[in-house]
Design an enzyme around this catalytic site. Structure first.
Site, PDB file in Angstrom:
ATOM      1  N   SER A 149       0.809  -1.222   0.000  1.00  0.00           N
ATOM      2  CA  SER A 149       0.000   0.000   0.000  1.00  0.00           C
ATOM      3  C   SER A 149       0.841   1.271   0.000  1.00  0.00           C
ATOM      4  CB  SER A 149      -0.949   0.012   1.206  1.00  0.00           C
ATOM      5  OG  SER A 149      -0.231   0.058   2.418  1.00  0.00           O
ATOM      6  N   LYS A 209      -6.348   4.740   8.218  1.00  0.00           N
ATOM      7  CA  LYS A 209      -5.231   5.528   7.682  1.00  0.00           C
ATOM      8  C   LYS A 209      -5.594   7.008   7.603  1.00  0.00           C
ATOM      9  CE  LYS A 209      -3.176   1.810   4.913  1.00  0.00           C
ATOM     10  NZ  LYS A 209      -2.943   1.280   3.555  1.00  0.00           N
TER      11      LYS A 209
END
Length: 577
Positions: A423, A466
Protein backbone atom coordinates in the site's frame (compact mmCIF):
# COMPACT_ATOMS: atom_id res chain seq x y z
CA UNK A 1 -8.13 13.60 -10.27
CA UNK A 2 -11.22 14.45 -8.30
CA UNK A 3 -11.82 15.88 -4.85
CA UNK A 4 -14.54 13.86 -3.19
CA UNK A 5 -17.62 15.31 -1.54
CA UNK A 6 -18.26 14.62 2.13
CA UNK A 7 -21.39 12.72 1.06
CA UNK A 8 -19.24 9.88 -0.29
CA UNK A 9 -17.42 9.43 3.02
CA UNK A 10 -20.08 7.15 4.52
CA UNK A 11 -22.80 4.77 3.26
CA UNK A 12 -25.99 6.20 1.79
CA UNK A 13 -29.06 4.06 2.51
CA UNK A 14 -31.67 6.53 1.26
CA UNK A 15 -32.58 4.20 -1.61
CA UNK A 16 -33.72 1.63 0.96
CA UNK A 17 -35.84 4.05 2.98
CA UNK A 18 -39.13 2.21 2.42
CA UNK A 19 -37.70 -1.07 3.69
CA UNK A 20 -36.04 0.61 6.68
CA UNK A 21 -39.31 2.29 7.67
CA UNK A 22 -41.01 -1.13 7.90
CA UNK A 23 -38.45 -2.59 10.33
CA UNK A 24 -40.85 -2.62 13.28
CA UNK A 25 -43.33 -4.75 11.32
CA UNK A 26 -40.83 -7.49 10.44
CA UNK A 27 -40.79 -10.91 12.04
CA UNK A 28 -37.50 -12.40 13.31
CA UNK A 29 -35.67 -14.50 10.73
CA UNK A 30 -35.57 -18.27 10.97
CA UNK A 31 -32.27 -20.09 11.42
CA UNK A 32 -30.33 -20.33 8.16
CA UNK A 33 -31.52 -17.01 6.77
CA UNK A 34 -28.74 -15.33 4.73
CA UNK A 35 -26.69 -18.56 4.83
CA UNK A 36 -27.93 -20.41 1.72
CA UNK A 37 -24.73 -22.37 1.08
CA UNK A 38 -24.40 -23.49 4.69
CA UNK A 39 -28.09 -24.36 4.84
CA UNK A 40 -27.81 -26.46 1.71
CA UNK A 41 -24.79 -28.32 3.13
CA UNK A 42 -26.59 -29.12 6.40
CA UNK A 43 -29.79 -30.11 4.56
CA UNK A 44 -27.97 -32.57 2.32
CA UNK A 45 -25.86 -33.91 5.17
CA UNK A 46 -29.01 -34.53 7.23
CA UNK A 47 -30.55 -36.52 4.37
CA UNK A 48 -27.52 -38.79 3.86
CA UNK A 49 -27.64 -42.33 5.23
CA UNK A 50 -24.26 -43.59 4.01
CA UNK A 51 -21.04 -41.72 3.23
CA UNK A 52 -19.81 -39.08 3.81
CA UNK A 53 -20.21 -39.22 7.59
CA UNK A 54 -18.38 -35.94 8.26
CA UNK A 55 -19.43 -32.33 7.72
CA UNK A 56 -16.72 -29.68 8.07
CA UNK A 57 -18.01 -26.19 8.79
CA UNK A 58 -15.70 -23.20 8.63
CA UNK A 59 -16.90 -20.79 11.32
CA UNK A 60 -15.54 -19.11 14.44
CA UNK A 61 -14.92 -21.75 17.09
CA UNK A 62 -17.20 -20.60 19.89
CA UNK A 63 -20.45 -21.61 21.56
CA UNK A 64 -22.53 -18.98 19.74
CA UNK A 65 -21.80 -20.46 16.33
CA UNK A 66 -22.01 -24.03 17.59
CA UNK A 67 -25.54 -23.39 18.91
CA UNK A 68 -26.49 -21.86 15.56
CA UNK A 69 -25.29 -25.01 13.76
CA UNK A 70 -27.22 -27.20 16.20
CA UNK A 71 -30.43 -25.28 15.49
CA UNK A 72 -29.78 -25.61 11.77
CA UNK A 73 -29.31 -29.38 12.09
CA UNK A 74 -32.54 -29.69 14.08
CA UNK A 75 -34.40 -27.74 11.40
CA UNK A 76 -33.30 -29.91 8.49
CA UNK A 77 -33.37 -33.18 10.40
CA UNK A 78 -37.00 -32.41 11.21
CA UNK A 79 -37.70 -31.77 7.53
CA UNK A 80 -35.92 -34.99 6.61
CA UNK A 81 -38.04 -36.93 9.11
CA UNK A 82 -41.21 -35.52 7.60
CA UNK A 83 -40.16 -37.00 4.27
CA UNK A 84 -39.46 -40.51 5.64
CA UNK A 85 -41.92 -43.37 5.93
CA UNK A 86 -44.06 -43.98 9.02
CA UNK A 87 -41.86 -46.98 9.89
CA UNK A 88 -39.00 -44.62 10.89
CA UNK A 89 -37.91 -45.20 14.48
CA UNK A 90 -38.98 -42.72 17.11
CA UNK A 91 -35.36 -41.88 17.97
CA UNK A 92 -34.98 -40.07 14.68
CA UNK A 93 -38.02 -37.88 15.23
CA UNK A 94 -35.99 -35.81 17.69
CA UNK A 95 -32.35 -35.86 16.56
CA UNK A 96 -29.67 -36.72 19.08
CA UNK A 97 -27.05 -33.99 19.05
CA UNK A 98 -24.04 -34.26 21.36
CA UNK A 99 -21.42 -31.49 21.50
CA UNK A 100 -17.93 -31.92 22.92
CA UNK A 101 -15.32 -29.27 23.61
CA UNK A 102 -12.46 -30.67 25.71
CA UNK A 103 -12.22 -34.29 24.58
CA UNK A 104 -9.92 -37.16 25.45
CA UNK A 105 -9.86 -40.71 24.11
CA UNK A 106 -11.78 -41.92 27.15
CA UNK A 107 -14.43 -39.17 26.88
CA UNK A 108 -14.89 -39.84 23.19
CA UNK A 109 -14.74 -43.64 22.94
CA UNK A 110 -15.54 -44.69 26.48
CA UNK A 111 -13.50 -47.30 28.37
CA UNK A 112 -13.67 -50.56 30.29
CA UNK A 113 -12.65 -50.58 33.97
CA UNK A 114 -11.62 -53.77 35.78
CA UNK A 115 -13.97 -55.16 38.44
CA UNK A 116 -13.42 -53.71 41.90
CA UNK A 117 -14.40 -56.92 43.72
CA UNK A 118 -11.89 -59.70 44.18
CA UNK A 119 -14.52 -62.17 42.99
CA UNK A 120 -13.36 -63.55 39.68
CA UNK A 121 -16.96 -63.70 38.44
CA UNK A 122 -17.47 -59.96 38.83
CA UNK A 123 -17.90 -58.16 35.53
CA UNK A 124 -15.81 -55.18 34.54
CA UNK A 125 -17.60 -51.84 34.48
CA UNK A 126 -18.22 -50.08 31.19
CA UNK A 127 -18.23 -46.30 30.76
CA UNK A 128 -19.83 -45.06 27.55
CA UNK A 129 -18.32 -42.15 25.64
CA UNK A 130 -19.64 -39.36 23.44
CA UNK A 131 -19.84 -41.65 20.42
CA UNK A 132 -22.22 -43.99 22.27
CA UNK A 133 -24.32 -41.03 23.43
CA UNK A 134 -24.52 -39.73 19.85
CA UNK A 135 -25.53 -43.08 18.36
CA UNK A 136 -28.12 -42.55 15.58
CA UNK A 137 -27.48 -38.83 15.84
CA UNK A 138 -24.83 -36.16 15.50
CA UNK A 139 -21.57 -35.53 17.31
CA UNK A 140 -20.30 -31.94 17.10
CA UNK A 141 -16.62 -31.39 17.83
CA UNK A 142 -14.39 -28.34 17.85
CA UNK A 143 -11.47 -28.42 15.41
CA UNK A 144 -9.30 -27.21 18.27
CA UNK A 145 -10.20 -30.27 20.33
CA UNK A 146 -9.24 -32.61 17.49
CA UNK A 147 -5.93 -30.91 16.76
CA UNK A 148 -5.10 -30.85 20.47
CA UNK A 149 -5.44 -34.65 20.55
CA UNK A 150 -4.19 -35.85 17.14
CA UNK A 151 -3.85 -39.46 18.31
CA UNK A 152 -7.65 -39.64 18.54
CA UNK A 153 -8.24 -39.08 14.83
CA UNK A 154 -7.19 -42.49 13.34
CA UNK A 155 -9.51 -44.40 15.68
CA UNK A 156 -12.34 -41.90 15.18
CA UNK A 157 -11.98 -42.16 11.40
CA UNK A 158 -12.11 -45.96 11.62
CA UNK A 159 -15.31 -45.86 13.69
CA UNK A 160 -16.97 -43.48 11.23
CA UNK A 161 -15.95 -45.60 8.24
CA UNK A 162 -16.81 -49.05 9.67
CA UNK A 163 -19.59 -48.18 12.08
CA UNK A 164 -18.04 -50.43 14.75
CA UNK A 165 -16.46 -49.29 18.02
CA UNK A 166 -14.01 -51.67 19.72
CA UNK A 167 -13.66 -51.35 23.47
CA UNK A 168 -10.35 -50.61 25.14
CA UNK A 169 -9.31 -50.94 28.77
CA UNK A 170 -8.98 -47.74 30.74
CA UNK A 171 -5.78 -49.10 32.28
CA UNK A 172 -3.77 -51.04 29.76
CA UNK A 173 -1.52 -52.39 32.51
CA UNK A 174 -4.38 -54.37 34.05
CA UNK A 175 -5.91 -57.27 32.16
CA UNK A 176 -9.69 -57.46 32.04
CA UNK A 177 -12.19 -59.01 29.65
CA UNK A 178 -13.50 -56.61 27.00
CA UNK A 179 -17.09 -56.58 25.75
CA UNK A 180 -17.77 -57.22 22.09
CA UNK A 181 -17.49 -54.33 19.68
CA UNK A 182 -20.60 -52.18 19.47
CA UNK A 183 -22.24 -50.85 16.35
CA UNK A 184 -22.56 -47.07 16.26
CA UNK A 185 -24.19 -44.85 13.67
CA UNK A 186 -22.85 -41.33 14.12
CA UNK A 187 -22.53 -38.30 11.88
CA UNK A 188 -19.63 -36.04 12.81
CA UNK A 189 -19.74 -32.24 12.48
CA UNK A 190 -16.41 -30.41 12.87
CA UNK A 191 -16.48 -26.65 13.46
CA UNK A 192 -13.45 -24.35 13.34
CA UNK A 193 -11.77 -21.43 11.62
CA UNK A 194 -10.14 -21.63 8.21
CA UNK A 195 -6.52 -21.78 9.38
CA UNK A 196 -7.15 -24.72 11.67
CA UNK A 197 -9.19 -26.46 8.98
CA UNK A 198 -6.15 -26.17 6.72
CA UNK A 199 -4.04 -27.94 9.35
CA UNK A 200 -6.56 -30.77 9.50
CA UNK A 201 -6.54 -31.01 5.69
CA UNK A 202 -2.76 -31.43 5.74
CA UNK A 203 -2.97 -34.15 8.37
CA UNK A 204 -5.87 -35.94 6.66
CA UNK A 205 -5.97 -35.41 2.86
CA UNK A 206 -9.00 -37.73 2.56
CA UNK A 207 -11.18 -34.97 4.00
CA UNK A 208 -10.67 -32.68 1.01
CA UNK A 209 -10.81 -35.64 -1.39
CA UNK A 210 -14.47 -36.38 -0.62
CA UNK A 211 -14.42 -38.12 2.76
CA UNK A 212 -16.21 -35.09 4.22
CA UNK A 213 -18.77 -32.52 3.07
CA UNK A 214 -17.96 -28.84 3.42
CA UNK A 215 -20.00 -25.91 4.67
CA UNK A 216 -19.13 -22.34 5.65
CA UNK A 217 -20.71 -19.62 7.76
CA UNK A 218 -20.38 -16.59 5.51
CA UNK A 219 -19.18 -13.51 7.33
CA UNK A 220 -20.56 -10.72 5.16
CA UNK A 221 -23.37 -9.90 2.76
CA UNK A 222 -23.49 -7.87 -0.46
CA UNK A 223 -26.36 -5.51 0.26
CA UNK A 224 -29.19 -5.04 -2.23
CA UNK A 225 -32.93 -4.38 -2.22
CA UNK A 226 -33.80 -8.07 -2.28
CA UNK A 227 -31.88 -9.09 0.85
CA UNK A 228 -32.04 -6.01 3.08
CA UNK A 229 -35.33 -7.13 4.60
CA UNK A 230 -33.81 -10.54 5.42
CA UNK A 231 -30.84 -8.81 7.05
CA UNK A 232 -33.13 -6.69 9.22
CA UNK A 233 -35.05 -9.83 10.21
CA UNK A 234 -31.68 -11.42 11.02
CA UNK A 235 -30.88 -8.54 13.41
CA UNK A 236 -34.31 -8.86 14.96
CA UNK A 237 -33.77 -12.60 15.48
CA UNK A 238 -30.55 -11.91 17.40
CA UNK A 239 -32.33 -9.29 19.51
CA UNK A 240 -35.25 -11.62 20.23
CA UNK A 241 -33.14 -14.68 20.98
CA UNK A 242 -30.93 -12.83 23.48
CA UNK A 243 -33.76 -10.72 24.92
CA UNK A 244 -32.15 -7.38 24.05
CA UNK A 245 -33.91 -4.02 23.56
CA UNK A 246 -35.20 -3.60 20.02
CA UNK A 247 -34.09 -0.86 17.62
CA UNK A 248 -36.25 2.20 18.16
CA UNK A 249 -36.67 3.67 14.70
CA UNK A 250 -35.21 4.13 11.22
CA UNK A 251 -32.32 6.25 12.56
CA UNK A 252 -31.30 3.43 14.89
CA UNK A 253 -31.45 0.91 12.06
CA UNK A 254 -29.36 3.21 9.85
CA UNK A 255 -26.78 3.65 12.63
CA UNK A 256 -26.59 -0.13 12.90
CA UNK A 257 -26.07 -0.46 9.14
CA UNK A 258 -23.33 2.20 9.16
CA UNK A 259 -21.53 0.45 12.01
CA UNK A 260 -21.72 -2.78 10.03
CA UNK A 261 -20.33 -1.14 6.90
CA UNK A 262 -17.41 0.23 8.92
CA UNK A 263 -16.74 -3.22 10.38
CA UNK A 264 -16.93 -4.85 6.95
CA UNK A 265 -14.81 -2.03 5.41
CA UNK A 266 -17.25 -1.76 2.54
CA UNK A 267 -20.24 0.55 1.99
CA UNK A 268 -21.93 -2.15 -0.09
CA UNK A 269 -21.52 -4.98 2.41
CA UNK A 270 -22.79 -5.83 5.87
CA UNK A 271 -21.35 -8.25 8.41
CA UNK A 272 -23.12 -11.45 9.36
CA UNK A 273 -20.88 -12.21 12.34
CA UNK A 274 -23.09 -13.30 15.24
CA UNK A 275 -20.54 -12.28 17.85
CA UNK A 276 -20.08 -8.78 16.43
CA UNK A 277 -23.82 -8.10 16.39
CA UNK A 278 -24.31 -9.48 19.88
CA UNK A 279 -21.43 -7.45 21.35
CA UNK A 280 -22.58 -4.19 19.74
CA UNK A 281 -26.24 -4.61 20.68
CA UNK A 282 -25.43 -5.77 24.21
CA UNK A 283 -23.16 -2.80 24.92
CA UNK A 284 -25.59 -0.35 23.35
CA UNK A 285 -28.34 -1.72 25.60
CA UNK A 286 -26.37 -0.41 28.61
CA UNK A 287 -27.27 3.11 27.47
CA UNK A 288 -31.01 2.42 27.17
CA UNK A 289 -32.10 1.83 30.79
CA UNK A 290 -34.15 -1.09 29.54
CA UNK A 291 -35.83 0.91 26.80
CA UNK A 292 -35.48 0.65 23.02
CA UNK A 293 -32.14 1.22 21.28
CA UNK A 294 -31.68 4.59 19.57
CA UNK A 295 -29.05 5.80 17.13
CA UNK A 296 -27.53 7.78 19.99
CA UNK A 297 -27.16 4.62 22.08
CA UNK A 298 -25.40 2.78 19.26
CA UNK A 299 -23.00 5.63 18.56
CA UNK A 300 -22.28 6.00 22.28
CA UNK A 301 -21.36 2.33 22.54
CA UNK A 302 -19.03 2.62 19.54
CA UNK A 303 -17.34 5.68 21.08
CA UNK A 304 -16.95 3.82 24.36
CA UNK A 305 -15.30 0.91 22.56
CA UNK A 306 -12.96 3.26 20.72
CA UNK A 307 -12.06 4.98 24.00
CA UNK A 308 -11.20 1.67 25.69
CA UNK A 309 -8.90 0.74 22.82
CA UNK A 310 -7.31 4.17 22.33
CA UNK A 311 -4.26 3.98 24.59
CA UNK A 312 -1.76 2.68 22.01
CA UNK A 313 -3.08 4.79 19.10
CA UNK A 314 -2.95 7.93 21.24
CA UNK A 315 0.57 7.12 22.42
CA UNK A 316 1.68 6.76 18.80
CA UNK A 317 0.14 10.11 17.83
CA UNK A 318 1.57 11.73 20.98
CA UNK A 319 5.09 10.74 19.88
CA UNK A 320 4.47 12.67 16.67
CA UNK A 321 3.06 15.71 18.52
CA UNK A 322 6.08 15.80 20.85
CA UNK A 323 8.57 15.56 18.01
CA UNK A 324 9.84 12.10 18.89
CA UNK A 325 8.60 10.88 15.50
CA UNK A 326 9.10 13.40 12.70
CA UNK A 327 6.02 13.92 10.54
CA UNK A 328 5.60 17.18 8.61
CA UNK A 329 2.09 18.44 7.95
CA UNK A 330 3.07 21.78 6.39
CA UNK A 331 5.64 23.03 3.90
CA UNK A 332 7.41 21.24 1.05
CA UNK A 333 10.32 18.79 0.98
CA UNK A 334 12.31 17.09 -1.79
CA UNK A 335 12.29 13.30 -1.67
CA UNK A 336 9.97 13.10 1.33
CA UNK A 337 6.31 12.10 1.46
CA UNK A 338 3.76 11.23 4.13
CA UNK A 339 2.73 7.63 3.66
CA UNK A 340 -0.12 6.02 5.56
CA UNK A 341 0.21 2.77 7.46
CA UNK A 342 -1.98 0.50 9.54
CA UNK A 343 -0.38 -0.83 12.72
CA UNK A 344 -1.36 -4.27 13.99
CA UNK A 345 0.03 -4.63 17.50
CA UNK A 346 0.04 -8.13 19.05
CA UNK A 347 -2.41 -8.26 21.93
CA UNK A 348 -4.29 -5.16 20.77
CA UNK A 349 -7.86 -5.85 19.58
CA UNK A 350 -7.89 -3.49 16.60
CA UNK A 351 -5.54 -2.07 14.00
CA UNK A 352 -5.01 1.69 13.95
CA UNK A 353 -3.72 4.20 11.44
CA UNK A 354 -0.45 6.04 11.71
CA UNK A 355 1.36 8.28 9.17
CA UNK A 356 4.90 7.33 8.22
CA UNK A 357 7.62 9.51 6.71
CA UNK A 358 8.97 7.89 3.56
CA UNK A 359 12.16 9.43 2.22
CA UNK A 360 14.31 8.93 -0.84
CA UNK A 361 17.80 10.18 -1.67
CA UNK A 362 19.64 9.80 -4.97
CA UNK A 363 23.33 9.77 -5.81
CA UNK A 364 25.62 8.86 -8.67
CA UNK A 365 25.32 5.16 -9.37
CA UNK A 366 24.27 2.41 -11.70
CA UNK A 367 20.50 2.87 -11.50
CA UNK A 368 19.92 0.57 -8.54
CA UNK A 369 16.94 1.50 -6.36
CA UNK A 370 17.72 0.22 -2.88
CA UNK A 371 14.88 -0.86 -0.59
CA UNK A 372 16.41 -0.31 2.84
CA UNK A 373 13.61 -2.18 4.63
CA UNK A 374 14.28 -5.27 2.53
CA UNK A 375 18.04 -5.12 2.94
CA UNK A 376 17.86 -5.06 6.72
CA UNK A 377 15.15 -7.77 6.69
CA UNK A 378 12.43 -5.46 7.99
CA UNK A 379 10.44 -5.62 4.76
CA UNK A 380 8.01 -8.44 4.04
CA UNK A 381 7.63 -10.26 0.74
CA UNK A 382 4.56 -8.30 -0.35
CA UNK A 383 6.33 -5.01 0.36
CA UNK A 384 9.29 -6.22 -1.72
CA UNK A 385 6.93 -7.17 -4.54
CA UNK A 386 5.38 -3.70 -4.46
CA UNK A 387 8.82 -2.10 -4.66
CA UNK A 388 9.78 -4.22 -7.66
CA UNK A 389 6.55 -3.37 -9.47
CA UNK A 390 7.10 0.32 -8.74
CA UNK A 391 10.65 0.14 -10.13
CA UNK A 392 9.39 -1.57 -13.28
CA UNK A 393 6.95 1.28 -13.85
CA UNK A 394 9.68 3.91 -13.30
CA UNK A 395 11.96 2.20 -15.83
CA UNK A 396 9.14 2.11 -18.39
CA UNK A 397 8.08 5.73 -17.75
CA UNK A 398 11.63 7.10 -18.14
CA UNK A 399 12.14 5.07 -21.36
CA UNK A 400 15.93 5.37 -21.18
CA UNK A 401 18.26 3.94 -23.81
CA UNK A 402 20.93 3.33 -21.15
CA UNK A 403 21.09 2.70 -17.40
CA UNK A 404 19.93 5.44 -15.07
CA UNK A 405 23.10 7.24 -13.91
CA UNK A 406 21.72 7.64 -10.40
CA UNK A 407 21.09 5.16 -7.63
CA UNK A 408 18.42 5.72 -5.01
CA UNK A 409 17.72 4.65 -1.44
CA UNK A 410 14.12 4.50 -0.16
CA UNK A 411 13.27 3.99 3.51
CA UNK A 412 10.47 4.22 6.05
CA UNK A 413 12.01 6.69 8.51
CA UNK A 414 11.85 5.83 12.24
CA UNK A 415 10.34 2.43 11.55
CA UNK A 416 11.68 -0.29 13.85
CA UNK A 417 9.43 -3.23 13.06
CA UNK A 418 8.56 -5.21 9.95
CA UNK A 419 6.87 -3.36 7.11
CA UNK A 420 4.72 -5.42 4.79
CA UNK A 421 2.07 -4.89 2.16
CA UNK A 422 2.20 -2.91 -1.07
CA UNK A 423 0.00 0.00 0.00
CA UNK A 424 3.00 2.34 0.25
CA UNK A 425 4.27 1.72 -3.28
CA UNK A 426 2.54 4.86 -4.63
CA UNK A 427 4.08 7.00 -1.87
CA UNK A 428 7.50 5.44 -2.51
CA UNK A 429 7.15 6.17 -6.22
CA UNK A 430 6.28 9.81 -5.51
CA UNK A 431 9.29 10.17 -3.20
CA UNK A 432 11.57 8.69 -5.90
CA UNK A 433 10.20 10.98 -8.61
CA UNK A 434 10.65 13.97 -6.31
CA UNK A 435 14.24 13.06 -5.51
CA UNK A 436 15.17 12.44 -9.16
CA UNK A 437 13.53 15.67 -10.36
CA UNK A 438 14.52 17.78 -7.32
CA UNK A 439 10.89 18.88 -7.19
CA UNK A 440 9.50 19.26 -3.63
CA UNK A 441 6.43 17.44 -2.35
CA UNK A 442 3.60 19.16 -0.47
CA UNK A 443 3.75 17.82 3.10
CA UNK A 444 0.15 18.76 3.78
CA UNK A 445 -0.97 15.76 1.74
CA UNK A 446 -0.59 12.10 2.70
CA UNK A 447 -0.63 9.27 0.18
CA UNK A 448 -1.76 5.65 0.13
CA UNK A 449 -2.23 3.23 -2.73
CA UNK A 450 -0.58 0.38 -4.58
CA UNK A 451 0.65 0.76 -8.17
CA UNK A 452 0.90 -1.76 -10.97
CA UNK A 453 3.47 -1.86 -13.78
CA UNK A 454 1.30 0.44 -15.89
CA UNK A 455 0.97 3.15 -13.23
CA UNK A 456 -2.61 2.34 -12.29
CA UNK A 457 -3.40 2.89 -8.61
CA UNK A 458 -5.01 -0.05 -6.84
CA UNK A 459 -7.07 -0.41 -3.66
CA UNK A 460 -5.49 -0.94 -0.24
CA UNK A 461 -6.77 -2.06 3.16
CA UNK A 462 -7.46 -0.14 6.37
CA UNK A 463 -8.35 3.02 4.49
CA UNK A 464 -10.56 4.53 7.23
CA UNK A 465 -7.93 4.04 9.93
CA UNK A 466 -5.23 5.53 7.68
CA UNK A 467 -7.20 8.69 6.93
CA UNK A 468 -8.20 9.19 10.56
CA UNK A 469 -4.61 8.66 11.72
CA UNK A 470 -3.30 11.49 9.51
CA UNK A 471 -6.26 13.69 10.39
CA UNK A 472 -5.41 13.42 14.11
CA UNK A 473 -1.91 14.73 13.41
CA UNK A 474 -3.21 17.61 11.31
CA UNK A 475 -5.99 18.67 13.67
CA UNK A 476 -3.62 18.77 16.66
CA UNK A 477 -1.30 21.16 14.81
CA UNK A 478 -4.18 23.16 13.35
CA UNK A 479 -6.04 22.51 10.14
CA UNK A 480 -4.84 24.77 7.31
CA UNK A 481 -7.66 24.03 4.88
CA UNK A 482 -5.19 22.45 2.43
CA UNK A 483 -4.49 19.17 4.17
CA UNK A 484 -5.85 15.85 3.03
CA UNK A 485 -5.26 12.37 1.70
CA UNK A 486 -4.75 10.91 -1.76
CA UNK A 487 -6.27 7.46 -2.08
CA UNK A 488 -7.20 5.00 -4.85
CA UNK A 489 -10.56 5.67 -6.48
CA UNK A 490 -11.40 1.99 -6.01
CA UNK A 491 -11.28 2.56 -2.24
CA UNK A 492 -14.22 4.99 -2.25
CA UNK A 493 -16.67 2.18 -1.51
CA UNK A 494 -14.63 1.33 1.62
CA UNK A 495 -15.03 4.75 3.23
CA UNK A 496 -16.98 5.03 6.45
CA UNK A 497 -15.22 7.81 8.34
CA UNK A 498 -16.05 9.02 11.82
CA UNK A 499 -18.22 12.08 12.34
CA UNK A 500 -15.33 14.41 13.24
CA UNK A 501 -13.48 13.80 9.97
CA UNK A 502 -16.68 14.10 7.95
CA UNK A 503 -17.45 17.47 9.55
CA UNK A 504 -13.94 18.70 8.71
CA UNK A 505 -14.37 17.58 5.08
CA UNK A 506 -17.78 19.24 4.95
CA UNK A 507 -16.21 22.50 6.19
CA UNK A 508 -13.45 22.26 3.51
CA UNK A 509 -10.81 22.02 6.24
CA UNK A 510 -9.70 18.53 5.17
CA UNK A 511 -9.80 16.94 1.74
CA UNK A 512 -9.95 13.56 0.05
CA UNK A 513 -8.67 13.11 -3.49
CA UNK A 514 -9.51 9.89 -5.33
CA UNK A 515 -7.16 8.98 -8.19
CA UNK A 516 -6.89 6.23 -10.78
CA UNK A 517 -3.23 6.47 -11.86
CA UNK A 518 0.15 7.97 -11.06
CA UNK A 519 -0.37 10.83 -13.51
CA UNK A 520 -3.13 12.18 -11.25
CA UNK A 521 -1.17 11.86 -7.99
CA UNK A 522 2.06 13.64 -8.95
CA UNK A 523 0.47 17.04 -9.84
CA UNK A 524 -1.38 17.16 -6.52
CA UNK A 525 1.87 16.66 -4.62
CA UNK A 526 4.35 18.65 -6.73
CA UNK A 527 2.21 21.19 -8.63
CA UNK A 528 3.75 19.86 -11.84
CA UNK A 529 2.36 17.30 -14.27
CA UNK A 530 3.99 13.90 -14.38
CA UNK A 531 4.25 13.90 -18.17
CA UNK A 532 2.75 15.70 -21.15
CA UNK A 533 2.27 15.13 -24.87
CA UNK A 534 3.60 18.66 -25.45
CA UNK A 535 7.40 18.50 -25.36
CA UNK A 536 7.62 22.16 -24.35
CA UNK A 537 5.75 21.64 -21.07
CA UNK A 538 7.84 21.31 -17.92
CA UNK A 539 6.96 18.00 -16.29
CA UNK A 540 8.47 15.75 -13.67
CA UNK A 541 9.75 13.40 -16.36
CA UNK A 542 11.24 16.29 -18.36
CA UNK A 543 13.07 17.55 -15.25
CA UNK A 544 14.49 14.08 -14.68
CA UNK A 545 15.53 13.84 -18.34
CA UNK A 546 17.28 17.22 -18.11
CA UNK A 547 19.17 16.09 -15.03
CA UNK A 548 20.27 12.87 -16.75
CA UNK A 549 21.29 14.80 -19.87
CA UNK A 550 23.30 17.23 -17.76
CA UNK A 551 25.06 14.31 -16.12
CA UNK A 552 26.08 12.85 -19.46
CA UNK A 553 26.91 16.07 -21.32
CA UNK A 554 27.24 18.84 -18.77
CA UNK A 555 30.34 20.08 -16.96
CA UNK A 556 30.54 17.71 -14.03
CA UNK A 557 34.32 17.83 -13.55
CA UNK A 558 34.08 19.35 -10.08
CA UNK A 559 31.45 16.89 -8.92
CA UNK A 560 33.29 13.88 -10.40
CA UNK A 561 36.60 15.10 -8.99
CA UNK A 562 35.04 15.40 -5.55
CA UNK A 563 33.59 11.92 -5.90
CA UNK A 564 36.97 10.47 -6.89
CA UNK A 565 38.69 12.15 -3.94
CA UNK A 566 36.05 10.71 -1.60
CA UNK A 567 36.58 7.23 -3.04
CA UNK A 568 40.35 7.59 -2.60
CA UNK A 569 39.95 8.56 1.05
CA UNK A 570 37.68 5.61 1.71
CA UNK A 571 40.10 3.17 0.04
CA UNK A 572 43.06 4.61 2.03
CA UNK A 573 41.08 4.21 5.24
CA UNK A 574 40.46 0.53 4.50
CA UNK A 575 44.19 0.01 3.72
CA UNK A 576 45.23 1.63 6.99
CA UNK A 577 42.75 -0.38 9.04
Amino acid sequence: MHEESWRTMFPDYSQYQTTLDHYSNLEPATVGTLQPRLSDAVRRFSALNLQPRILRITAPDNTLYRDYIIELIKKYQSQSNNNTSSSQTSENEHPIIIAGDDITAEKLFGAVYPALESNSLAKPSVKHGLLHQANNGYLILSITALLSNPSIWPRLKSVLMDGMLDWEAANKKVLCPLPAAEKVNVKLVIIGDRHLMAELDQAEPDLAAGFAMYGEFEQDLLLNESNLEDYLRYIKAIITHHKLPDLADTDAVTAMLCAGARYAEDQTRLPLCLLWHLNLLSEASIETDGKVLTATNIKASLRAKEYRESYLPERAIADIHHGQVLIASEGKEVGQVNGLTVVEMPGHPTAYGEPARISCVVHFGDGDISDVERKVELGGNIHAKGMMIMQAFVATALDLDQALPYSASIVFEQSYSEVDGDSASLAELCALMSALSSQPINQQIAVTGAVDQFGRVQAVGGINEKIEGFYKVCVHRGLTGNQGVILPKTNLSNLCLNDEVIEAIKAKQFHIWAIENVDEAIPLLTDKPFRSENDEDETILSLIEERIDYFHHGDLSNEIGLLNRLRLRISNWFVQN
